[in-house]
Design an enzyme around this catalytic site. Structure first.
Site, PDB file in Angstrom:
ATOM      1  N   ASP A 118       0.946  -1.167   0.028  1.00 39.52           N
ATOM      2  CA  ASP A 118      -0.078  -0.019   0.151  1.00 39.52           C
ATOM      3  C   ASP A 118       0.710   1.466   0.215  1.00 39.52           C
ATOM      4  O   ASP A 118       1.958   1.345   0.792  1.00 39.52           O
ATOM      5  CB  ASP A 118      -1.036  -0.100   1.371  1.00 39.52           C
ATOM      6  CG  ASP A 118      -2.210  -0.608   0.942  1.00 39.52           C
ATOM      7  OD1 ASP A 118      -2.580  -0.416  -0.155  1.00 39.52           O
ATOM      8  OD2 ASP A 118      -2.974  -0.993   2.148  1.00 39.52           O
ATOM      9  N   SER A 164      -6.172   7.339  -4.925  1.00 39.13           N
ATOM     10  CA  SER A 164      -7.264   6.422  -5.164  1.00 39.13           C
ATOM     11  C   SER A 164      -8.813   7.134  -4.410  1.00 39.13           C
ATOM     12  O   SER A 164      -9.679   7.281  -5.219  1.00 39.13           O
ATOM     13  CB  SER A 164      -6.944   5.128  -4.572  1.00 39.13           C
ATOM     14  OG  SER A 164      -8.086   4.651  -4.592  1.00 39.13           O
TER      15      SER A 164
END
Length: 503
Positions: free
Chosen positions: A265, A273
């Site tokens: 991540d 995002s």
């Protein structure tokens, strides 16, 4: 002279979202073009063309006159059995220069970010190249300017809703890291029942056992077209859709697929995002929940504040009003971990069942209260009372059913064939829950791909347990996956840490 075409055939091979083409190593096209395995090939058939990764076939799986396509390639090319296609080396991906520069410490420029996202959206990046991009962005390696550049480029790459009448459009997001934290459907139902507009799009799981889209897919259709999503929102005031189906920030789901495979991540990419999807959905006001805990995605108040600042700064740069809340991330939320199991939890809350998980209910109400106040549905500090009233009156459940029916109908989530109860090996107090290990355990049982797979939690932090008392129940659709998860638990017994009571 030999013609440089092959006939296309569908091999039925699932390569997920990566288009793959298969050729015999001794076919005339492969030899004349000098193709190598894992090379990038441009395929042209009629008016359509795609770029695919080449896999070389030895033996008689294919004839010399045929090229096989994976399911992803077949779908993207719009091919029919027996179509003629020509092949050539794909042109170099020029934007990889920006990725290589970033790997060596050179920040992304606005132009660089735009070129990278455009090429990803056009399918020019192989999975190997996508992995390089994800790695370049990992380890908090993006500054706020780079994050804003990437976010803006991601919005530009897809469609964007414009609700047109200047109304407030609310949304919420949780940065994740907590198994079972499925508050979103409850929040959406209560907000919409109070007249707010909430076009909610969600991602599928990245490194967790379920995302909101995975859970909602056990209940209703979440793959909505752009036109269908607009119709549902206009009719019911809200939706619960998978963002990848409506081409809102479409590169996000491509990047997520690789992040999931790498178990990586990126803070900056996560901000891009979240914000890009909210902008694309036409949102104006967004609440973002940041759970903090020793085994959550965000592990300290300092990191939470840094992330909150990045979200606010990026959102404001793209015209959003962002509010963040810091919440408890010390343990899973609700009882179920996995798409169907989490669906059963949220249904119990919406239906006001006596055995509904209280922590999921309370958490959803707290988030909803902030959304209602942001959206102007009530005055400040009145949101919690309104949220409770809406839930307890049954209006939220009515609205949830209406949203699901508008999307294609409400159905019963599936139930796993195999279960196994894990019990405590000692008497004591539940002192620690390792969210990461619990998530991994549910994933190894088959979640989220196996919708009914995952686990059910039977204890919470601070509970006193006896030796032999159930701690959690594993659910799997296949006996092999259940055994796989149990083997993992045997090697990681401290998923739930029990401390002996001091007398």
């Amino acid at each position: 002279m030999t013609e440089s075409f092959l006939y296309l055939t569908r091999l039925g091979i699932d390569t997920h979202q990566e288009p793959v083409v298969y050729m015999r190593e001794d076919c005339h096209v492969c030899r004349s073009e000098g193709f190598d395995a894992q090379g990038r090939v441009e395929i042209c058939s009629g008016k359509n063309s795609i770029i695919a990764t080449l896999d070389i076939v030895k033996g008689d799986l294919l004839s010399h006159q045929k090229a096989g396509l994976s399911e992803a390639a077949w779908r993207l090319l719009g091919a029919a059995e027996g179509d003629k296609a020509t092949f050539r080396h794909a042109p170099p991906v020029e934007s990889m220069a920006y990725v290589r520069g970033k790997l060596y410490g050179k920040p992304f420029t606005e132009e660089g970010a735009r070129h990278i996202i455009r090429d990803i959206d056009a399918g020019r990046y192989s999975d190997i190249q996508l992995s390089a991009y994800v790695t370049a962005c990992a380890a908090n390696n993006l500054n706020i300017e780079e994050t804003i550049h990437i976010t803006r480029a991601m919005v530009e790459a897809g469609q964007r809703f414009d609700w047109g009448d200047g109304r407030i459009v609310v949304d919420k997001h949780c940065v994740g890291g907590l198994p079972g934290n499925r508050t979103t459907p409850i929040v959406v139902a209560i907000a919409a029942a109070n007249g707010l507009t909430m076009p909610k799009t969600s991602s599928r799981a990245i490194t967790s056992p379920a995302g909101t889209a995975d859970t909602m897919e056990t209940l209703t259709r979440v793959s909505l077209s752009f036109k269908k999503m607009r119709a549902v929102v206009e009719q019911e005031g809200a939706c619960l859709a998978w963002g990848g189906s409506v081409s809102l920030s479409p590169t996000d789901d491509i990047i997520i697929r690789v992040e999931r495979a790498l178990d990586l991540d990126s803070e900056g990419q996560m901000v891009a995002s979240v914000i890009s999807k909210k902008v694309a959905a036409g949102s104006t006001h967004v609440l973002i929940d940041i759970p903090v805990g020793p085994t959550a995605k965000v592990r300290s108040a300092e990191l939470a504040e840094r992330l909150a600042n990045a979200l606010r700064d990026t959102g404001e740069a793209l015209g959003l009003r962002i509010k963040t809340i810091i919440s408890d991330g010390s343990q899973p939320v609700g009882r179920g971990v996995g798409p169907a199991l989490e669906a059963y939890d949220l249904l119990k809350v919406l239906q006001n069942q006596a055995d509904a998980p209280a922590d999921l209910r309370d958490r959803a109400l707290a988030v909803t209260a902030a959304v209602l106040e942001m959206g102007g549905a009530c005055e400040a500090r009145e949101g919690l009372a309104l949220a409770k009233k809406t839930l307890e009156s049954g209006k939220a459940w009515e609205k949830f059913q209406a949203i699901c029916n508008a999307q294609g109908g409400l159905r019963e989530p599936p139930v796993a064939r195999f279960t196994h109860v894990i019990t405590s090996e000692r008497t004591g107090i539940v002192a620690l829950m390792n969210n990461r290990v619990i998530s991994r355990l549910a994933s190894l049982a088959g979640a989220p791909n196996a919708q009914s797979a995952g686990l059910t939690m039977h204890v919470r932090l601070g509970d006193t347990v006896e030796s032999g008392q159930p701690l959690m129940t594993l659910h799997a659709e296949a006996a092999g996956e259940l055994e796989y998860a149990l083997d993992f638990y045997a090697a990681h017994p401290e998923a739930i840490h029990i401390e002996e009571e001091v007398v």
